[in-house]
Structures are given as C-alpha cells and as structure tokens.
Design a protein around this motif. Structure first.
Motif, PDB file in Angstrom:
ATOM      1  N   GLU A   1     -10.929   0.004  -3.665  1.00  0.00           N
ATOM      2  CA  GLU A   1     -10.026  -0.494  -4.709  1.00  0.00           C
ATOM      3  C   GLU A   1     -10.668  -0.414  -6.100  1.00  0.00           C
ATOM      4  OE1 GLU A   1      -7.024  -1.301  -3.387  1.00  0.00           O
ATOM      5  OE2 GLU A   1      -6.302  -1.359  -5.433  1.00  0.00           O
TER       6      GLU A   1
ATOM      7  N   HIS B   1      -5.329   2.081   3.281  1.00  0.00           N
ATOM      8  CA  HIS B   1      -5.163   0.620   3.289  1.00  0.00           C
ATOM      9  C   HIS B   1      -3.986   0.206   4.171  1.00  0.00           C
ATOM     10  CE1 HIS B   1      -7.476   0.219  -0.765  1.00  0.00           C
ATOM     11  NE2 HIS B   1      -8.224   0.641   0.237  1.00  0.00           N
TER      12      HIS B   1
ATOM     13  N   GLU C   1       0.826  -1.221   0.000  1.00  0.00           N
ATOM     14  CA  GLU C   1       0.000   0.000   0.000  1.00  0.00           C
ATOM     15  C   GLU C   1       0.858   1.268   0.000  1.00  0.00           C
ATOM     16  OE1 GLU C   1      -3.023  -0.737  -0.506  1.00  0.00           O
ATOM     17  OE2 GLU C   1      -3.440  -2.689   0.408  1.00  0.00           O
TER      18      GLU C   1
ATOM     19  N   GLU D   1      -4.604   4.368  -0.705  1.00  0.00           N
ATOM     20  CA  GLU D   1      -3.539   3.397  -0.422  1.00  0.00           C
ATOM     21  C   GLU D   1      -2.985   3.667   0.979  1.00  0.00           C
ATOM     22  OE1 GLU D   1      -3.911   1.150  -2.216  1.00  0.00           O
ATOM     23  OE2 GLU D   1      -3.746   1.521  -4.359  1.00  0.00           O
TER      24      GLU D   1
HETATM   25 FE   LIG Z   1      -4.732  -0.678  -1.743  1.00  0.00          FE
END
Ligand SMILES: [Fe+2]
Ligand SMILES: [Fe+2]
Length: 470
Positions: free
Chosen positions: A241, A154, A121, A151
């Motif tokens: 995503e 995440h 990520e 990201e």
């Molecule tokens: Fe991701």
C-alpha cells in the motif's frame, strides 16, 4: 518462508496441505481472471509491464522486479511472518493469546469487516479501468498498473480469509465480491467513495493520496486485530500500500511543480492564463483536493459509533499503531467531540472512528506541507489547505449542516450556490479532461505534469516501463 511459484496459486500459507481449501480457491481463480479481463485495465493484456512481484514476505523477497504481462501476474496469498507468542493488544481481551480461528461469537463482525475491506480492492481497479488510455507517461502508466495488480492481490488476501475461515458463507461472499461493480446502479460497491468515477489523472492522484491513505489506516487498525491471520495479512498488504500513496503524493507534487513552472514562465498566477498554457491552476487542484478529502473522511464512519466501540472491545479492530497509546483498554476513558450542537463528551470506545480519522488527517497534512513549501519557494502567497472535517460530510454529526470549506456555517442557499467554487465544477472537470492525452514515448511527459525525480528501482526516468506492442 519463501513463496512457492510452482503452485497454481503462489502462497506462503501451505495451501498444498489443505486440499479442500486449495480446490475452493482454484475454483474461484478463473472467475477472478474473468473479472480482471472484463473490469481490469483496458487494452493492456498484451503489454509487458515492469512490475514488482512478491517472491517472499521478508525484506529481501517482497519486491522482485521484471517485465510481466498483467494477465500472467501471479496473484497470490501472502501473510507476514507470525510474531511468536503474540497477544491481543487492546480491548477486553488485552493480554490474551491471539486467535488463529475466528471466535464463533465474533464471526459476523469479522465477516462484515473483511468483506467491506475486500470490496474496496476490486472497486478501485474498476474505477481506474480507463485511465491507461490517457496516461501522461510510460512511467505513470506502469505505476497505475502496479497499483491495479496489487489491489487485485489485496482482493485475494481477503478472499483467502473468507474461504479459509468462514465456510460456505465465506465462499458466497467471495463470489459477491466479483459481482458488485463500482458505480453499478443495481449492485454498487459497498462504500460511497468507491463508486465515484476516476476518469482523469488528477483524480487518480487525489484518490491514491487521500483514499488509499484511508486504506492504509484501515489496514493499520486491522493489523492490530486479535484474529491473527487477518493481522498478518494486513501487515503484508501495508508494505504494498505504501507505493500507492507514493504515487499519489509524488503525482500531486509533480502537477504542482509543473503549474509553478508555467506560472514562472508567464510571470502570472492568473488561473485562466495557467490553463491557457495547458497546466492545472492551483485553485483547481484545491477543489479536487476538497472533493476527495471530504469523500474519504466519510469512510471512517460516524463520530460516535457503538459498532466501533464493540469492534475495539472485542479485539476485532484496534487503533492504528496501537502501541503509541498507554491505555489499551479504554473502558473508562472519555473523548471530547465537536458537534453542531457544541462540545460533547463521549466514551473513548464510542469515539474510535474519530480517533482514527484524527490520525488520518494528520497524515494527510504532511504532503500539503511539502507542496506548500514548493509554492512558497516559488514566491507565491497561495496555500493549499485541507478543508474542515465539517465540510460536505455525508456521514456522522455534520450531515446536513451546510458549512464553507473552512467549517463556518453558511445558509443552505449559499452552500448550494457556492459549491462549484469549492469542489470541481462541470467546467473544471471538462478542462482537466481536455488535458488528458496519452503520452507513451519513453521519458516524455504530458505538458500538465513535471517528470518524477527518479525512475523505478533505480532505472532512469526514460526507461521503457511498459512495452505496448500496439
Ligand atoms: Fe489495497
Ligand atoms: Fe491501495
């Protein structure tokens, strides 16, 4: 459950009632912000960006839009709602209640998987750090930043699991996630693809199409996990995503569209003539595709893997969309593999990486169908193709087996000599780089890419998606 934004770390995991965990995460938070300042998007701290932020995990709450300065983005911890009485859907524990804590004997297996996922990520944010400086439009700049903040979120999702379920080891791993860096000689990111530089927007669109799609399949298989907090975390990540793959698919589609416009204008499909007009010839698009597709295939691991077998058997990691299969135990099923030595029958559990890679390849083909339709409609013979999964592999049975992109064996000498026809050569990269100039006037697009069909959240394409204050 809605998300409480008055807390330092927005969350729907009742963090306020776990003081130790809250303190540990609040201790990690400034380190994350330092990392973002140093490794996040360049020259963007003052910009107001039209971003989507989650304010709830249900259909209404997860996409709330508004102008945000990225360092103020509320990175939080969001798990999808629990499914009542959920049971494990595959492997030796099939039908048993899911785990809310990590079973002791599976601790290191879960930790490795969470760390590996978590590492990708921030890696992608690092890879994309300088792209904003050459954005083809404000619309694209906004999408890049949206991908970047998500990201980052995440990473938070995985760090939460490490802190909440892996004690001291988990806290150490969370620190390490910020100390490895993409492409770093001494401390690189764990997986190869995440150390490849993304220095132009064609690569960015290829990455979001092919490599984020690997992410989608990893998350789908972890969303099946018997460890319920991991499954719920991944289910929510999948909603975010989807946008990353949208960016890739529409991005490549718009590059192809612009190329076709230029070809029509010229009345020629000569690559040199297309380039002279400032568009990317279809052959170069194919070479970029060959590079990123093959690199992403490696992320699924070896065709035959005892690790994959034990992850499946133990309920750690299922197959993407496990419910589509009839047999969820797979203890005496077999699978036919193609290896350089010929056909080989292995146990299905050992072939789980290959099963996943197969679903991924099918998913990749959907975009190609659409782009090829556009090329065909424009009256051209050219067809974009996914290379054979045998081509240019660095992991598994096909390593060191020189083949052409169609998968035919070729002598090593030919393989080395012809590689610049198959993946981007130095001069391809130099050409693509020469097109990368920053366009930041609302509604304007760089000459190598067509405008999108529509804007974000029903706004017009010429909306000022990023206010730069420069
Ligand atoms: Fe991701
Ligand atoms: Fe992503």
């Amino acid at each position: 459950m809605s998300i409480n934004y008055s807390e330092r770390i927005p969350n729907n995991v009742d963090l306020a009632n776990d003081r130790t965990l809250q303190r540990a995460l609040e201790h990690w938070q400034p380190k994350f912000l330092d990392w973002w300042k140093e490794m996040g998007p360049r020259d963007s701290a003052a910009a107001d960006v039209y971003l989507r932020t989650a304010i709830g995990v249900d259909a209404q709450g997860w996409a709330s839009y508004g102008a945000v300065k990225m360092p103020d983005y509320r990175w939080g911890i969001f798990l999808a709602e629990p499914v009542a009485d959920r049971t494990i859907g595959f492997g030796d524990h099939f039908g048993e209640p899911v785990w809310h804590q990590v079973p002791g004997e599976l601790r290191s297996q879960f930790r490795r998987i969470i760390v590996t996922q978590g590492d990708t990520e921030p890696a992608s944010v690092e890879q994309q750090q300088r792209l904003g400086l050459t954005c083809p439009s404000l619309y694209d700049l906004r999408n890049l930043f949206q991908v970047n903040v998500e990201e980052g979120r995440h990473l938070w999702a995985m760090v939460y699991l490490l802190h909440a379920h892996f004690g001291r080891d988990g806290r150490e791993e969370a620190e390490e996630l910020l100390s490895r860096h993409s492409g770093d000689v001494d401390k690189p990111r764990i997986l190869g693809t995440f150390n490849e530089p993304i220095s132009d927007w064609l690569s960015f669109f290829m990455f979001t199409y092919f490599t984020d799609r690997d992410g989608k399949f990893q998350l789908k298989s972890l969303a099946e996990s018997g460890f319920d907090p991991l499954a719920r975390t991944c289910r929510f990540m999948l909603t975010e995503e989807a946008h990353h793959m949208f960016v890739g698919e529409t991005g490549i589609g718009r590059v192809v569209k612009r190329t076709l416009e230029v070809m029509k204008l010229l009345g020629s499909d000569d690559p040199a003539a297309v380039r002279a007009q400032g568009a990317v010839d279809l052959q170069t698009i194919q070479r970029y595709m060959n590079f990123w597709f093959t690199s992403s295939l490696d992320l699924f691991g070896s065709e035959v893997s005892s690790n994959a077998a034990s992850s499946f058997a133990n309920g750690v990691k299922g197959r993407p969309d496990e419910t589509q299969y009839e047999d969820h135990i797979c203890s005496d099923a077999s699978y036919e593999l193609e290896t350089p030595q010929g056909r080989e029958t292995v146990s299905l559990r050992n072939a789980m990486n290959e099963v996943m890679r197969g679903s991924y390849i099918k998913d990749c083909e959907l975009g190609l169908k659409r782009w090829n339709m556009a090329i065909q409609r424009a009256g051209h013979e050219f067809k974009l193709n996914l290379p054979s999964p045998r081509f240019r592999r660095s992991i598994g049975a096909w390593v060191n087996v020189p083949t052409d992109p169609a998968g035919n064996a070729v002598p090593r000498e030919e393989y080395d000599r012809r590689m610049p026809e198959w993946i981007p050569s130095e001069s391809d990269r130099a050409f693509v780089h020469s097109l990368m100039h920053r366009v930041v006037e609302p509604g304007k697009m760089a000459g190598w890419i067509a405008p999108p069909d529509r804007g974000i959240n029903n706004l017009p394409v010429d909306y000022e998606y990023v206010r730069l204050h420069s």
